[in-house]
Scaffold this active site. Sequence first.
Site, PDB file in Angstrom:
ATOM      1  N   SER A  71       0.790  -1.238   0.000  1.00 34.49           N
ATOM      2  CA  SER A  71       0.000   0.000   0.000  1.00 34.49           C
ATOM      3  C   SER A  71       0.820   1.286   0.000  1.00 34.49           C
ATOM      4  O   SER A  71       0.259   2.362  -0.210  1.00 34.49           O
ATOM      5  CB  SER A  71      -0.942   0.024   1.199  1.00 34.49           C
ATOM      6  OG  SER A  71      -2.164  -0.537   0.846  1.00 34.49           O
ATOM      7  N   LYS A  74       0.498   3.443  -2.942  1.00 33.25           N
ATOM      8  CA  LYS A  74      -0.664   4.331  -3.122  1.00 33.25           C
ATOM      9  C   LYS A  74      -0.232   5.804  -3.111  1.00 33.25           C
ATOM     10  O   LYS A  74      -0.931   6.667  -3.637  1.00 33.25           O
ATOM     11  CB  LYS A  74      -1.715   4.062  -2.030  1.00 33.25           C
ATOM     12  CG  LYS A  74      -2.408   2.687  -2.186  1.00 33.25           C
ATOM     13  CD  LYS A  74      -3.382   2.409  -1.054  1.00 33.25           C
ATOM     14  CE  LYS A  74      -4.314   1.227  -1.283  1.00 33.25           C
ATOM     15  NZ  LYS A  74      -3.789  -0.094  -1.044  1.00 33.25           N
ATOM     16  N   TYR A 196      -3.896  -1.769 -10.566  1.00 33.53           N
ATOM     17  CA  TYR A 196      -3.839  -1.660  -9.102  1.00 33.53           C
ATOM     18  C   TYR A 196      -2.927  -2.757  -8.515  1.00 33.53           C
ATOM     19  O   TYR A 196      -2.060  -2.485  -7.678  1.00 33.53           O
ATOM     20  CB  TYR A 196      -5.259  -1.745  -8.507  1.00 33.53           C
ATOM     21  CG  TYR A 196      -5.235  -1.857  -7.009  1.00 33.53           C
ATOM     22  CD1 TYR A 196      -4.850  -0.768  -6.225  1.00 33.53           C
ATOM     23  CD2 TYR A 196      -5.523  -3.059  -6.363  1.00 33.53           C
ATOM     24  CE1 TYR A 196      -4.760  -0.879  -4.843  1.00 33.53           C
ATOM     25  CE2 TYR A 196      -5.435  -3.175  -4.990  1.00 33.53           C
ATOM     26  CZ  TYR A 196      -5.050  -2.085  -4.234  1.00 33.53           C
ATOM     27  OH  TYR A 196      -4.950  -2.196  -2.874  1.00 33.53           O
ATOM     28  N   TYR A 252      -3.676   2.944   8.287  1.00 38.35           N
ATOM     29  CA  TYR A 252      -4.852   2.080   8.438  1.00 38.35           C
ATOM     30  C   TYR A 252      -5.724   2.595   9.583  1.00 38.35           C
ATOM     31  O   TYR A 252      -5.825   3.805   9.816  1.00 38.35           O
ATOM     32  CB  TYR A 252      -4.440   0.618   8.659  1.00 38.35           C
ATOM     33  CG  TYR A 252      -3.578   0.062   7.542  1.00 38.35           C
ATOM     34  CD1 TYR A 252      -4.009   0.121   6.220  1.00 38.35           C
ATOM     35  CD2 TYR A 252      -2.346  -0.523   7.792  1.00 38.35           C
ATOM     36  CE1 TYR A 252      -3.234  -0.401   5.190  1.00 38.35           C
ATOM     37  CE2 TYR A 252      -1.574  -1.054   6.769  1.00 38.35           C
ATOM     38  CZ  TYR A 252      -2.025  -0.977   5.474  1.00 38.35           C
ATOM     39  OH  TYR A 252      -1.261  -1.485   4.469  1.00 38.35           O
ATOM     40  N   VAL A 270       1.208  -3.685   3.945  1.00 34.36           N
ATOM     41  CA  VAL A 270       1.191  -4.985   4.625  1.00 34.36           C
ATOM     42  C   VAL A 270       2.431  -5.835   4.336  1.00 34.36           C
ATOM     43  O   VAL A 270       2.603  -6.895   4.931  1.00 34.36           O
ATOM     44  CB  VAL A 270      -0.092  -5.801   4.329  1.00 34.36           C
ATOM     45  CG1 VAL A 270      -1.318  -5.113   4.892  1.00 34.36           C
ATOM     46  CG2 VAL A 270      -0.241  -6.099   2.856  1.00 34.36           C
TER      47      VAL A 270
HETATM   48  N1  GLU Z   1      -2.323  -5.542  -2.171  1.00 33.44           N
HETATM   49  C1  GLU Z   1      -3.028  -5.292  -0.967  1.00 33.44           C
HETATM   50  C2  GLU Z   1      -4.494  -5.385  -1.195  1.00 33.44           C
HETATM   51  O1  GLU Z   1      -4.980  -4.789  -2.106  1.00 33.44           O
HETATM   52  C3  GLU Z   1      -2.636  -3.988  -0.362  1.00 33.44           C
HETATM   53  C4  GLU Z   1      -2.650  -4.180   1.058  1.00 33.44           C
HETATM   54  C5  GLU Z   1      -1.940  -3.087   1.840  1.00 33.44           C
HETATM   55  O2  GLU Z   1      -0.694  -3.013   1.856  1.00 33.44           O
HETATM   56  O3  GLU Z   1      -2.662  -2.330   2.492  1.00 33.44           O
HETATM   57  O4  GLU Z   1      -5.185  -6.053  -0.466  1.00 33.44           O
END
Ligand code: GLU
Length: 316
Positions: A71, A74, A196, A252, A270
Amino acid sequence: MLGTPQCPANIQKVIDNLIAEMRTHPANGQVADYIPALKNVDPDSVGIACCTLDGEVITAGDADKDFSVQSIAKIYSLVMAMTRSDDQLWERVRMEPSGQAFNSIVQLESENGIPRNPMINAGAIVISDIIVSRYSTPNHAFVQFVSRLCGRDPVLVDNTVFASEKKHGHRNAAMAHLMKDFGNIHGKVENVLEHYFYQCSLSLNCSDLARSLLFLANKGIQPTTGETAGEEVCTRVDCHRVNAILSTSGMYDQSGEFAFSVGLPAKSGVGGGIVAIVPNFGVIAVYSPRLNQFGNSHAGKWLITEFAQKLGLSVF
Ligand code: GLU
Protein backbone atom coordinates in the site's frame (compact mmCIF):
# COMPACT_ATOMS: atom_id res chain seq x y z
CA MET A 1 30.84 16.79 19.97
CA LEU A 2 28.18 15.68 17.52
CA GLY A 3 26.68 19.04 16.59
CA THR A 4 22.90 19.44 16.32
CA PRO A 5 20.63 16.48 17.16
CA GLN A 6 19.81 16.23 13.46
CA CYS A 7 23.35 16.04 12.07
CA PRO A 8 24.13 12.83 10.09
CA ALA A 9 26.57 11.41 12.69
CA ASN A 10 23.97 11.78 15.39
CA ILE A 11 21.23 10.27 13.24
CA GLN A 12 23.51 7.30 12.51
CA LYS A 13 24.12 6.77 16.20
CA VAL A 14 20.42 7.03 17.02
CA ILE A 15 19.34 4.49 14.39
CA ASP A 16 22.19 2.07 15.16
CA ASN A 17 21.13 2.10 18.81
CA LEU A 18 17.47 1.67 17.92
CA ILE A 19 18.17 -1.35 15.70
CA ALA A 20 20.35 -2.90 18.43
CA GLU A 21 17.63 -2.33 21.01
CA MET A 22 14.96 -3.64 18.63
CA ARG A 23 16.80 -6.92 18.27
CA THR A 24 16.56 -7.48 22.03
CA HIS A 25 12.74 -7.22 21.94
CA PRO A 26 10.67 -10.39 21.71
CA ALA A 27 9.37 -10.91 18.16
CA ASN A 28 5.81 -9.58 18.04
CA GLY A 29 3.22 -9.80 15.30
CA GLN A 30 2.57 -11.96 12.25
CA VAL A 31 3.76 -11.74 8.66
CA ALA A 32 0.91 -11.00 6.20
CA ASP A 33 -0.45 -14.21 4.73
CA TYR A 34 -3.47 -13.08 2.70
CA ILE A 35 -1.47 -14.02 -0.38
CA PRO A 36 1.03 -16.89 -0.28
CA ALA A 37 3.81 -14.85 -1.90
CA LEU A 38 4.02 -12.44 1.04
CA LYS A 39 4.66 -15.23 3.55
CA ASN A 40 8.02 -16.11 2.03
CA VAL A 41 10.11 -13.48 3.80
CA ASP A 42 12.48 -13.55 6.75
CA PRO A 43 10.08 -12.51 9.55
CA ASP A 44 12.91 -11.05 11.62
CA SER A 45 14.31 -8.61 9.06
CA VAL A 46 14.47 -5.08 10.39
CA GLY A 47 15.85 -2.01 8.65
CA ILE A 48 15.66 1.78 8.73
CA ALA A 49 16.77 4.54 6.36
CA CYS A 50 16.62 8.27 6.91
CA CYS A 51 17.11 10.54 3.90
CA THR A 52 17.64 14.21 4.64
CA LEU A 53 16.85 17.04 2.25
CA ASP A 54 20.45 17.19 1.02
CA GLY A 55 20.02 13.63 -0.31
CA GLU A 56 22.18 11.96 2.31
CA VAL A 57 20.82 8.49 3.17
CA ILE A 58 21.69 7.17 6.62
CA THR A 59 20.87 3.49 7.16
CA ALA A 60 20.95 0.69 9.71
CA GLY A 61 19.97 -3.00 9.68
CA ASP A 62 18.30 -4.41 6.57
CA ALA A 63 17.72 -1.01 4.94
CA ASP A 64 18.89 -2.24 1.54
CA LYS A 65 16.80 -5.39 1.42
CA ASP A 66 14.02 -5.22 -1.19
CA PHE A 67 10.50 -5.98 -0.04
CA SER A 68 6.94 -5.70 -1.32
CA VAL A 69 5.86 -2.11 -0.70
CA GLN A 70 2.15 -2.94 -1.10
CA SER A 71 0.00 0.00 0.00
CA ILE A 72 2.92 2.43 0.20
CA ALA A 73 2.63 2.47 -3.61
CA LYS A 74 -0.66 4.33 -3.12
CA ILE A 75 1.39 7.49 -2.52
CA TYR A 76 3.07 7.31 -5.94
CA SER A 77 -0.16 6.57 -7.77
CA LEU A 78 -2.02 9.37 -6.00
CA VAL A 79 0.66 11.87 -7.00
CA MET A 80 0.60 10.59 -10.60
CA ALA A 81 -3.18 10.90 -10.76
CA MET A 82 -3.21 14.37 -9.15
CA THR A 83 -0.71 15.74 -11.63
CA ARG A 84 -3.02 14.76 -14.51
CA SER A 85 -6.35 15.72 -12.90
CA ASP A 86 -8.17 18.75 -11.61
CA ASP A 87 -10.21 19.05 -8.41
CA GLN A 88 -12.91 16.78 -9.87
CA LEU A 89 -10.74 13.93 -8.63
CA TRP A 90 -11.94 14.79 -5.11
CA GLU A 91 -15.56 14.23 -6.15
CA ARG A 92 -14.70 10.60 -7.00
CA VAL A 93 -12.63 9.92 -3.90
CA ARG A 94 -12.93 11.88 -0.67
CA MET A 95 -10.31 12.95 1.90
CA GLU A 96 -11.91 11.63 5.07
CA PRO A 97 -10.58 8.92 7.40
CA SER A 98 -12.60 5.75 6.97
CA GLY A 99 -12.46 4.29 10.47
CA GLN A 100 -12.59 0.91 8.73
CA ALA A 101 -10.05 -1.69 7.64
CA PHE A 102 -8.10 -0.88 4.46
CA ASN A 103 -9.99 -3.49 2.44
CA SER A 104 -13.45 -2.90 3.91
CA ILE A 105 -16.38 -2.77 1.50
CA VAL A 106 -19.11 -1.75 3.98
CA GLN A 107 -19.08 2.04 3.44
CA LEU A 108 -19.07 1.83 -0.32
CA GLU A 109 -22.70 0.86 -0.75
CA SER A 110 -24.15 3.44 1.63
CA GLU A 111 -21.84 6.16 0.25
CA ASN A 112 -22.74 5.59 -3.41
CA GLY A 113 -19.47 4.05 -4.50
CA ILE A 114 -17.37 7.07 -3.43
CA PRO A 115 -14.43 5.83 -1.31
CA ARG A 116 -13.49 7.77 1.81
CA ASN A 117 -9.86 8.40 0.80
CA PRO A 118 -7.14 7.29 -1.65
CA MET A 119 -5.17 5.32 0.97
CA ILE A 120 -7.77 2.57 1.39
CA ASN A 121 -8.07 -0.04 -1.35
CA ALA A 122 -11.34 1.26 -2.81
CA GLY A 123 -9.87 4.76 -3.12
CA ALA A 124 -6.68 3.48 -4.68
CA ILE A 125 -8.74 1.52 -7.21
CA VAL A 126 -10.46 4.77 -8.30
CA ILE A 127 -7.00 6.37 -8.52
CA SER A 128 -5.88 3.41 -10.67
CA ASP A 129 -8.88 4.02 -12.94
CA ILE A 130 -7.74 7.63 -13.38
CA ILE A 131 -4.19 6.52 -14.19
CA VAL A 132 -5.41 3.92 -16.68
CA SER A 133 -7.45 6.61 -18.45
CA ARG A 134 -4.70 9.28 -18.43
CA TYR A 135 -1.57 7.28 -19.32
CA SER A 136 -1.29 5.24 -22.52
CA THR A 137 0.95 2.61 -20.88
CA PRO A 138 0.02 2.87 -17.18
CA ASN A 139 2.27 0.12 -15.80
CA HIS A 140 5.27 1.44 -17.65
CA ALA A 141 4.50 5.03 -16.62
CA PHE A 142 4.24 3.93 -12.99
CA VAL A 143 7.59 2.12 -13.00
CA GLN A 144 9.23 5.02 -14.80
CA PHE A 145 7.87 7.54 -12.31
CA VAL A 146 9.12 5.57 -9.30
CA SER A 147 12.47 4.74 -10.95
CA ARG A 148 13.21 8.39 -11.60
CA LEU A 149 12.37 9.35 -8.03
CA CYS A 150 14.54 6.58 -6.58
CA GLY A 151 17.38 7.14 -9.00
CA ARG A 152 17.31 3.36 -9.54
CA ASP A 153 16.55 2.18 -13.04
CA PRO A 154 14.39 0.26 -13.41
CA VAL A 155 12.67 -0.49 -10.14
CA LEU A 156 11.30 -4.01 -9.93
CA VAL A 157 7.81 -5.38 -9.79
CA ASP A 158 7.71 -8.81 -8.17
CA ASN A 159 5.92 -11.04 -10.65
CA THR A 160 5.16 -13.74 -8.08
CA VAL A 161 3.42 -11.19 -5.84
CA PHE A 162 1.66 -9.71 -8.90
CA ALA A 163 0.30 -13.12 -9.96
CA SER A 164 -0.72 -13.87 -6.38
CA GLU A 165 -2.53 -10.52 -5.97
CA LYS A 166 -4.50 -11.19 -9.15
CA LYS A 167 -5.37 -14.73 -8.14
CA HIS A 168 -6.52 -13.83 -4.62
CA GLY A 169 -7.91 -10.32 -5.22
CA HIS A 170 -11.61 -11.18 -4.92
CA ARG A 171 -12.42 -8.48 -2.39
CA ASN A 172 -10.71 -5.79 -4.48
CA ALA A 173 -12.58 -7.08 -7.53
CA ALA A 174 -15.87 -6.91 -5.61
CA MET A 175 -15.21 -3.27 -4.67
CA ALA A 176 -14.23 -2.37 -8.22
CA HIS A 177 -17.42 -3.91 -9.62
CA LEU A 178 -19.57 -2.18 -7.02
CA MET A 179 -17.97 1.18 -7.85
CA LYS A 180 -18.42 0.46 -11.56
CA ASP A 181 -22.12 -0.08 -10.90
CA PHE A 182 -22.26 3.35 -9.22
CA GLY A 183 -20.51 4.89 -12.24
CA ASN A 184 -17.31 5.67 -10.34
CA ILE A 185 -15.06 3.38 -12.39
CA HIS A 186 -14.90 4.56 -15.98
CA GLY A 187 -12.55 2.03 -17.56
CA LYS A 188 -12.79 -1.73 -17.83
CA VAL A 189 -12.71 -3.24 -14.33
CA GLU A 190 -10.18 -5.87 -15.45
CA ASN A 191 -7.72 -3.24 -16.68
CA VAL A 192 -8.11 -1.10 -13.59
CA LEU A 193 -7.52 -4.05 -11.25
CA GLU A 194 -4.56 -5.22 -13.29
CA HIS A 195 -2.92 -1.84 -12.79
CA TYR A 196 -3.84 -1.66 -9.10
CA PHE A 197 -2.29 -5.09 -8.44
CA TYR A 198 0.77 -4.10 -10.42
CA GLN A 199 1.33 -1.07 -8.16
CA CYS A 200 0.98 -3.24 -5.03
CA SER A 201 3.67 -5.61 -6.33
CA LEU A 202 6.41 -3.02 -6.50
CA SER A 203 9.59 -4.04 -4.64
CA LEU A 204 11.81 -1.39 -3.08
CA ASN A 205 14.09 -1.07 -0.08
CA CYS A 206 14.08 1.49 2.74
CA SER A 207 16.78 3.63 1.09
CA ASP A 208 14.81 3.82 -2.19
CA LEU A 209 11.61 4.67 -0.38
CA ALA A 210 13.15 7.42 1.69
CA ARG A 211 14.96 9.00 -1.26
CA SER A 212 12.02 8.79 -3.64
CA LEU A 213 9.58 10.61 -1.36
CA LEU A 214 11.79 13.55 -0.43
CA PHE A 215 9.65 15.88 -2.53
CA LEU A 216 6.86 15.46 0.04
CA ALA A 217 9.19 16.90 2.70
CA ASN A 218 10.16 19.74 0.38
CA LYS A 219 6.89 21.33 -0.81
CA GLY A 220 6.68 19.15 -3.92
CA ILE A 221 10.22 19.66 -5.23
CA GLN A 222 12.66 16.75 -5.37
CA PRO A 223 15.77 18.31 -3.80
CA THR A 224 18.53 15.74 -4.33
CA THR A 225 21.28 15.78 -6.88
CA GLY A 226 20.93 13.63 -10.00
CA GLU A 227 18.35 13.40 -12.73
CA THR A 228 15.39 14.72 -10.78
CA ALA A 229 17.21 17.44 -8.78
CA GLY A 230 15.13 20.56 -8.47
CA GLU A 231 12.22 19.00 -10.33
CA GLU A 232 8.69 19.85 -9.27
CA VAL A 233 7.12 16.42 -8.79
CA CYS A 234 3.83 17.93 -7.65
CA THR A 235 2.57 21.39 -6.79
CA ARG A 236 2.93 22.81 -3.31
CA VAL A 237 -0.83 22.50 -2.86
CA ASP A 238 -0.83 18.84 -3.89
CA CYS A 239 2.13 18.18 -1.57
CA HIS A 240 0.15 19.70 1.30
CA ARG A 241 -2.89 17.59 0.40
CA VAL A 242 -0.95 14.31 0.20
CA ASN A 243 0.65 14.96 3.58
CA ALA A 244 -2.72 15.86 5.09
CA ILE A 245 -4.25 12.61 3.83
CA LEU A 246 -1.27 10.59 5.08
CA SER A 247 -1.66 12.20 8.51
CA THR A 248 -5.30 11.22 8.80
CA SER A 249 -5.46 7.97 6.79
CA GLY A 250 -1.99 6.55 6.11
CA MET A 251 -1.69 4.09 9.00
CA TYR A 252 -4.85 2.08 8.44
CA ASP A 253 -7.20 2.04 11.38
CA GLN A 254 -4.38 3.17 13.68
CA SER A 255 -3.96 6.56 11.99
CA GLY A 256 -5.43 8.53 14.87
CA GLU A 257 -3.21 6.85 17.43
CA PHE A 258 -0.16 7.37 15.19
CA ALA A 259 -0.93 11.10 14.81
CA PHE A 260 -1.47 11.30 18.55
CA SER A 261 1.76 9.56 19.53
CA VAL A 262 4.11 10.44 16.63
CA GLY A 263 2.62 13.31 14.64
CA LEU A 264 4.07 12.70 11.17
CA PRO A 265 2.36 12.04 7.83
CA ALA A 266 3.02 8.33 7.21
CA LYS A 267 2.02 5.37 5.07
CA SER A 268 2.17 1.74 5.88
CA GLY A 269 1.97 -1.40 3.71
CA VAL A 270 1.19 -4.98 4.62
CA GLY A 271 4.59 -6.01 3.27
CA GLY A 272 5.99 -4.53 6.50
CA GLY A 273 7.18 -1.13 5.31
CA ILE A 274 6.30 2.29 6.74
CA VAL A 275 7.39 5.70 5.45
CA ALA A 276 7.09 8.91 7.47
CA ILE A 277 7.45 12.38 5.99
CA VAL A 278 9.14 15.07 8.08
CA PRO A 279 8.51 18.41 6.32
CA ASN A 280 11.66 20.49 5.85
CA PHE A 281 13.81 17.66 7.22
CA GLY A 282 13.52 14.45 5.19
CA VAL A 283 11.91 11.02 5.05
CA ILE A 284 12.21 7.99 7.33
CA ALA A 285 11.52 4.52 5.91
CA VAL A 286 11.44 1.31 7.93
CA TYR A 287 10.93 -2.35 7.16
CA SER A 288 10.06 -5.30 9.34
CA PRO A 289 7.43 -7.76 8.11
CA ARG A 290 5.73 -8.80 11.35
CA LEU A 291 2.45 -6.85 11.53
CA ASN A 292 0.29 -5.78 14.44
CA GLN A 293 -3.49 -6.26 14.46
CA PHE A 294 -4.00 -3.12 12.36
CA GLY A 295 -1.68 -4.31 9.57
CA ASN A 296 1.16 -1.97 10.55
CA SER A 297 4.72 -3.25 11.01
CA HIS A 298 5.17 -3.88 14.71
CA ALA A 299 8.89 -3.13 14.88
CA GLY A 300 8.62 -0.46 12.17
CA LYS A 301 6.09 1.55 14.12
CA TRP A 302 8.24 1.31 17.23
CA LEU A 303 11.34 2.46 15.30
CA ILE A 304 9.61 5.50 13.81
CA THR A 305 8.04 6.43 17.13
CA GLU A 306 11.35 6.27 18.98
CA PHE A 307 13.28 8.04 16.22
CA ALA A 308 10.78 10.89 16.04
CA GLN A 309 10.77 11.31 19.80
CA LYS A 310 14.57 11.27 20.09
CA LEU A 311 14.97 13.89 17.38
CA GLY A 312 11.93 15.92 18.39
CA LEU A 313 10.22 15.49 15.03
CA SER A 314 6.49 16.20 14.76
CA VAL A 315 4.36 18.41 12.55
CA PHE A 316 2.14 19.37 15.47
N1 GLU B 1 -2.32 -5.54 -2.17
C1 GLU B 1 -3.03 -5.29 -0.97
C2 GLU B 1 -4.49 -5.38 -1.19
O1 GLU B 1 -4.98 -4.79 -2.11
C3 GLU B 1 -2.64 -3.99 -0.36
C4 GLU B 1 -2.65 -4.18 1.06
C5 GLU B 1 -1.94 -3.09 1.84
O2 GLU B 1 -0.69 -3.01 1.86
O3 GLU B 1 -2.66 -2.33 2.49
O4 GLU B 1 -5.18 -6.05 -0.47
